[in-house]
Design a protein around this motif. Sequence first.
Motif, PDB file in Angstrom:
ATOM      1  N   TYR A 102       0.828  -1.210   0.000  1.00  0.00           N
ATOM      2  CA  TYR A 102       0.000   0.000   0.000  1.00  0.00           C
ATOM      3  C   TYR A 102       0.860   1.257   0.000  1.00  0.00           C
TER       4      TYR A 102
ATOM      5  N   VAL B  24      -3.771   0.882  -8.533  1.00  0.00           N
ATOM      6  CA  VAL B  24      -4.512   0.129  -7.509  1.00  0.00           C
ATOM      7  C   VAL B  24      -5.446  -0.873  -8.175  1.00  0.00           C
TER       8      VAL B  24
ATOM      9  N   HIS C 289      -6.613  -0.153   0.428  1.00  0.00           N
ATOM     10  CA  HIS C 289      -7.122   0.589  -0.726  1.00  0.00           C
ATOM     11  C   HIS C 289      -8.637   0.436  -0.894  1.00  0.00           C
TER      12      HIS C 289
END
Length: 325
Positions: free
Chosen positions: A278, A296, A315
């Motif tokens: 992340y 992402v 996310h």
Amino acid sequence: MYFPQYRPRRLRANSTFRNMIAETKLDTNDLVYPLFVVEGEDIKREVKSMPGVYQLSLEHLVKEVEEVYSMGIKAVLLFGIPEHKDAVGTGAYSDDGIVQLAVKKIKEKRPEITVITDVCLCEFTDHGHCGLVGKNGEILNDPTLDLLAQTALSHAMAGADMVAPSDMMDGRVRAIRDVLDANSFEQLPIMAYSAKYASAFYGPFRDAAQSAPQFGDRRTYQMDNANTLEAIRETELDIAEGADIVMVKPALSYLDIIKTIKQEFNYPVAAYNVSGEYSMIKAAAQNGWIDEEAVVLEKITSMRRAGADIIITYHAKTIANILQK
């Protein structure tokens, strides 16, 4: 088989057609959002190494849960950070521990959301290890099992919908299953961290959970990242002991393991898109080096394509926003 007379069209011109025939699809129902809950009041403290991720006191935790539920994210994974830590992780299995209080508070305000609880001692011990520690610094596997089972039972009694043992002690799934069954929680599922590798990608999480080991490392009980057959053996054992879902952690550098576990067992598989994965994307996006949303989406799609049924990811809110467009 190749048919020279057949020329498949790639439908480059029409995104609707491409979406119709996409082999891998994402949905907010696939997502689990990890949350860090701390003792105290009016605390919303951003984790420096994880932009957009916060340590939250109970009132802010509930607000966050309500927000993510409104976005279509139906499950959260709770990690607790106590004010007091000791050698045996008392706060992990205390009836009024921070995780137990958080579960009760969430269920009072938003009973519809699925609450999964992390079952481990590392956030609650003053030495930062996932199990009890002997006089010579060795991890005491078997004496730890009872404390893990007590922790899982206390979460179940608080109202958790699922427990997720992340400690990697041998035999912990059976110990937890037995104590849950003996206390009328036969239907409560276990999501086992089955193939959890000793990884450099965990660094930011240890900031968020305040759980860095105070000596040594966790390589004696987490897996060697060179090994695949070990992942198969560990997963097979967890299934035999009563796990309902098995997990691969980390996800991005272990897509081959996700695929192998799915093909080997055809069992529900979760992938944990961990903190380091992340934070790298957040850092690159903040510097303008990548398109955050595109990266992402591509990353999470790769985990689903590899065979993950469930994606645990920081996310989750970004993905929900993308899917709503």
